[in-house]
Design a protein around this motif. Structure first.
Motif, PDB file in Angstrom:
ATOM      1  N   GLY A  99      30.295  -7.145  33.172  1.00 28.62           N
ATOM      2  CA  GLY A  99      29.700  -6.032  34.062  1.00 28.62           C
ATOM      3  C   GLY A  99      28.357  -5.932  34.218  1.00 28.62           C
ATOM      4  O   GLY A  99      27.766  -5.702  35.281  1.00 28.62           O
ATOM      5  N   ALA A 100      27.549  -6.208  32.988  1.00 29.77           N
ATOM      6  CA  ALA A 100      26.016  -6.081  33.251  1.00 29.77           C
ATOM      7  C   ALA A 100      25.622  -6.974  33.981  1.00 29.77           C
ATOM      8  O   ALA A 100      24.431  -7.092  34.695  1.00 29.77           O
ATOM      9  CB  ALA A 100      25.581  -6.195  31.792  1.00 29.77           C
ATOM     10  N   LYS A 128      23.863  -8.259  41.653  1.00 21.53           N
ATOM     11  CA  LYS A 128      23.787  -7.158  42.913  1.00 21.53           C
ATOM     12  C   LYS A 128      22.418  -6.589  43.061  1.00 21.53           C
ATOM     13  O   LYS A 128      21.915  -6.403  44.055  1.00 21.53           O
ATOM     14  CB  LYS A 128      24.827  -6.263  42.722  1.00 21.53           C
ATOM     15  CG  LYS A 128      26.177  -6.471  43.102  1.00 21.53           C
ATOM     16  CD  LYS A 128      27.280  -5.154  42.693  1.00 21.53           C
ATOM     17  CE  LYS A 128      28.573  -5.612  42.695  1.00 21.53           C
ATOM     18  NZ  LYS A 128      29.529  -4.581  42.428  1.00 21.53           N
ATOM     19  N   LYS A 129      21.675  -6.345  41.940  1.00 19.19           N
ATOM     20  CA  LYS A 129      20.359  -5.921  41.847  1.00 19.19           C
ATOM     21  C   LYS A 129      19.389  -6.837  42.614  1.00 19.19           C
ATOM     22  O   LYS A 129      18.503  -6.602  43.446  1.00 19.19           O
ATOM     23  CB  LYS A 129      19.808  -5.420  40.704  1.00 19.19           C
ATOM     24  CG  LYS A 129      18.431  -4.775  40.546  1.00 19.19           C
ATOM     25  CD  LYS A 129      17.977  -4.450  39.034  1.00 19.19           C
ATOM     26  CE  LYS A 129      16.610  -3.980  38.871  1.00 19.19           C
ATOM     27  NZ  LYS A 129      16.047  -3.764  37.737  1.00 19.19           N
ATOM     28  N   THR A 130      19.657  -8.189  42.077  1.00 17.40           N
ATOM     29  CA  THR A 130      18.966  -9.259  42.422  1.00 17.40           C
ATOM     30  C   THR A 130      19.016  -9.438  43.810  1.00 17.40           C
ATOM     31  O   THR A 130      18.105  -9.897  44.581  1.00 17.40           O
ATOM     32  CB  THR A 130      18.937 -10.402  41.590  1.00 17.40           C
ATOM     33  OG1 THR A 130      18.761 -10.068  40.215  1.00 17.40           O
ATOM     34  CG2 THR A 130      18.208 -11.788  42.210  1.00 17.40           C
ATOM     35  N   GLU A 131      20.336  -9.502  44.347  1.00 17.35           N
ATOM     36  CA  GLU A 131      20.520  -9.710  45.845  1.00 17.35           C
ATOM     37  C   GLU A 131      19.958  -8.605  46.547  1.00 17.35           C
ATOM     38  O   GLU A 131      19.389  -9.006  47.774  1.00 17.35           O
ATOM     39  CB  GLU A 131      22.082  -9.759  46.127  1.00 17.35           C
ATOM     40  CG  GLU A 131      23.034 -10.812  45.366  1.00 17.35           C
ATOM     41  CD  GLU A 131      24.219 -10.771  45.599  1.00 17.35           C
ATOM     42  OE1 GLU A 131      24.742  -9.413  45.858  1.00 17.35           O
ATOM     43  OE2 GLU A 131      25.179 -11.908  45.575  1.00 17.35           O
ATOM     44  N   LEU A 180      22.200 -16.063  36.493  1.00 19.40           N
ATOM     45  CA  LEU A 180      23.210 -14.889  36.214  1.00 19.40           C
ATOM     46  C   LEU A 180      24.494 -15.018  36.575  1.00 19.40           C
ATOM     47  O   LEU A 180      25.662 -14.841  35.915  1.00 19.40           O
ATOM     48  CB  LEU A 180      22.451 -13.486  36.916  1.00 19.40           C
ATOM     49  CG  LEU A 180      21.239 -12.957  36.256  1.00 19.40           C
ATOM     50  CD1 LEU A 180      21.119 -11.911  37.346  1.00 19.40           C
ATOM     51  CD2 LEU A 180      21.408 -12.355  34.917  1.00 19.40           C
ATOM     52  N   GLU A 181      24.650 -15.757  37.663  1.00 21.96           N
ATOM     53  CA  GLU A 181      26.090 -16.283  37.984  1.00 21.96           C
ATOM     54  C   GLU A 181      26.716 -17.239  37.212  1.00 21.96           C
ATOM     55  O   GLU A 181      27.665 -17.157  36.970  1.00 21.96           O
ATOM     56  CB  GLU A 181      25.840 -16.552  39.546  1.00 21.96           C
ATOM     57  CG  GLU A 181      25.854 -15.495  40.493  1.00 21.96           C
ATOM     58  CD  GLU A 181      25.806 -16.018  41.980  1.00 21.96           C
ATOM     59  OE1 GLU A 181      25.342 -17.335  42.062  1.00 21.96           O
ATOM     60  OE2 GLU A 181      25.861 -15.046  43.046  1.00 21.96           O
ATOM     61  N   ALA A 182      25.696 -18.023  36.759  1.00 20.72           N
ATOM     62  CA  ALA A 182      26.253 -19.107  35.723  1.00 20.72           C
ATOM     63  C   ALA A 182      26.579 -18.436  34.401  1.00 20.72           C
ATOM     64  O   ALA A 182      27.506 -18.694  33.787  1.00 20.72           O
ATOM     65  CB  ALA A 182      25.090 -20.293  35.651  1.00 20.72           C
ATOM     66  N   SER A 183      25.826 -17.699  34.042  1.00 15.05           N
ATOM     67  CA  SER A 183      25.996 -17.058  32.966  1.00 15.05           C
ATOM     68  C   SER A 183      27.036 -15.997  32.940  1.00 15.05           C
ATOM     69  O   SER A 183      28.067 -16.057  31.959  1.00 15.05           O
ATOM     70  CB  SER A 183      24.738 -16.045  32.427  1.00 15.05           C
ATOM     71  OG  SER A 183      25.096 -15.384  31.418  1.00 15.05           O
ATOM     72  N   LYS A 184      27.324 -15.360  34.020  1.00 10.34           N
ATOM     73  CA  LYS A 184      28.640 -14.629  34.253  1.00 10.34           C
ATOM     74  C   LYS A 184      29.984 -15.543  34.104  1.00 10.34           C
ATOM     75  O   LYS A 184      30.965 -15.094  33.526  1.00 10.34           O
ATOM     76  CB  LYS A 184      28.496 -13.909  35.741  1.00 10.34           C
ATOM     77  CG  LYS A 184      29.754 -12.909  35.902  1.00 10.34           C
ATOM     78  CD  LYS A 184      29.635 -12.312  37.278  1.00 10.34           C
ATOM     79  CE  LYS A 184      30.866 -11.834  37.860  1.00 10.34           C
ATOM     80  NZ  LYS A 184      30.811 -11.169  39.322  1.00 10.34           N
ATOM     81  N   GLU A 185      29.902 -16.693  34.889  1.00 10.40           N
ATOM     82  CA  GLU A 185      31.049 -17.448  35.011  1.00 10.40           C
ATOM     83  C   GLU A 185      31.172 -17.988  33.439  1.00 10.40           C
ATOM     84  O   GLU A 185      32.411 -18.169  33.001  1.00 10.40           O
ATOM     85  CB  GLU A 185      30.717 -18.827  35.881  1.00 10.40           C
ATOM     86  CG  GLU A 185      30.653 -18.494  37.288  1.00 10.40           C
ATOM     87  CD  GLU A 185      30.383 -19.605  38.143  1.00 10.40           C
ATOM     88  OE1 GLU A 185      30.282 -20.745  37.977  1.00 10.40           O
ATOM     89  OE2 GLU A 185      30.495 -19.500  39.381  1.00 10.40           O
ATOM     90  N   GLU A 186      30.189 -18.381  32.554  1.00 14.15           N
ATOM     91  CA  GLU A 186      30.516 -18.795  31.174  1.00 14.15           C
ATOM     92  C   GLU A 186      31.126 -17.766  30.482  1.00 14.15           C
ATOM     93  O   GLU A 186      31.987 -17.805  29.749  1.00 14.15           O
ATOM     94  CB  GLU A 186      29.072 -19.171  30.773  1.00 14.15           C
ATOM     95  CG  GLU A 186      29.348 -19.657  29.234  1.00 14.15           C
ATOM     96  CD  GLU A 186      27.959 -19.969  28.980  1.00 14.15           C
ATOM     97  OE1 GLU A 186      27.659 -19.873  27.590  1.00 14.15           O
ATOM     98  OE2 GLU A 186      26.985 -20.688  29.636  1.00 14.15           O
TER      99      GLU A 186
END
Length: 186
Positions: free
Chosen positions: A76-77, A83-86, A165-171
């Motif tokens: 979630g974080a 989203k904030k980065t986008e 962040l997306e890679a970390s989220k996927e992991e």
């Protein structure tokens, strides 16, 4: 009297045999009781071990659920950060576009003003004010270019951050899935 004595002796022998038989049966029954008590003890111990194992599995499940909850929070974080980065990328890209438009407008106004005031563009470049105007335009151009480059660099940094962040989220989601599968196995 002799018969009575023989009968009493014979009864004594028979009673002694019966006594021996009863004592053997009593010993046999005591052994069976001891074996049954031992079996009960073993079953009780196994039951305690099984209950302990169940409690350990329950503890492991709670730990895994805690880890899963932590992973969900992390996902979630990370989603919020993405989203904030986008949003930051979009804002900076919009700012670059706005700066380009303003810069074009300002240059157009300056050139328009110079042409209206002198009536001849070639005259401007021969005049001292035209030299100052030219330096001013170069300064503005360089400043705007550096601002645009700075914003472009920031956008690249933010896009890298977003990718990380997306890679970390996927992991984290993969770990979450693995923990959920492990919980099912328990």
């Amino acid at each position: 009297v002799l018969n009575t004595s023989n009968a009493i002796a014979q009864m004594s022998v028979e009673n002694a045999k019966k006594k021996d038989q009863l004592q053997q049966q009593m010993k046999k029954l005591q052994r069976e009781i001891a074996e049954m008590e031992k079996a009960i003890q073993t079953t009780s111990t196994q039951k305690k071990l099984t209950l302990q194992q169940v409690e350990e599995v329950k503890k492991k499940i709670k730990q895994k659920e805690g880890q899963i909850a932590g992973f969900k929070k992390e996902v979630g974080a990370l989603s919020k950060d993405i989203k904030k980065t986008e949003v930051e990328i979009d804002e900076k890209a919009a700012r670059i576009d706005l700066m380009k438009n303003k810069y074009g407008y300002v240059l157009g106004q300056i050139y328009s003003s110079l042409i209206q005031n002198t009536g001849n563009v070639s005259f401007l470049w021969n005049n001292n004010t035209s030299f100052i105007t030219s330096n001013y335009l170069k300064t503005i151009s360089n400043y705007r270019r550096s601002q645009a480059n700075h914003l472009r660099d920031n956008i690249l940094i933010l896009e890298d951050k977003k990718s990380d962040l997306e890679a970390s989220k996927e992991e984290t989601e993969a770990q979450l899935k693995a923990q959920a599968n492990l919980k099912k196995e328990l």
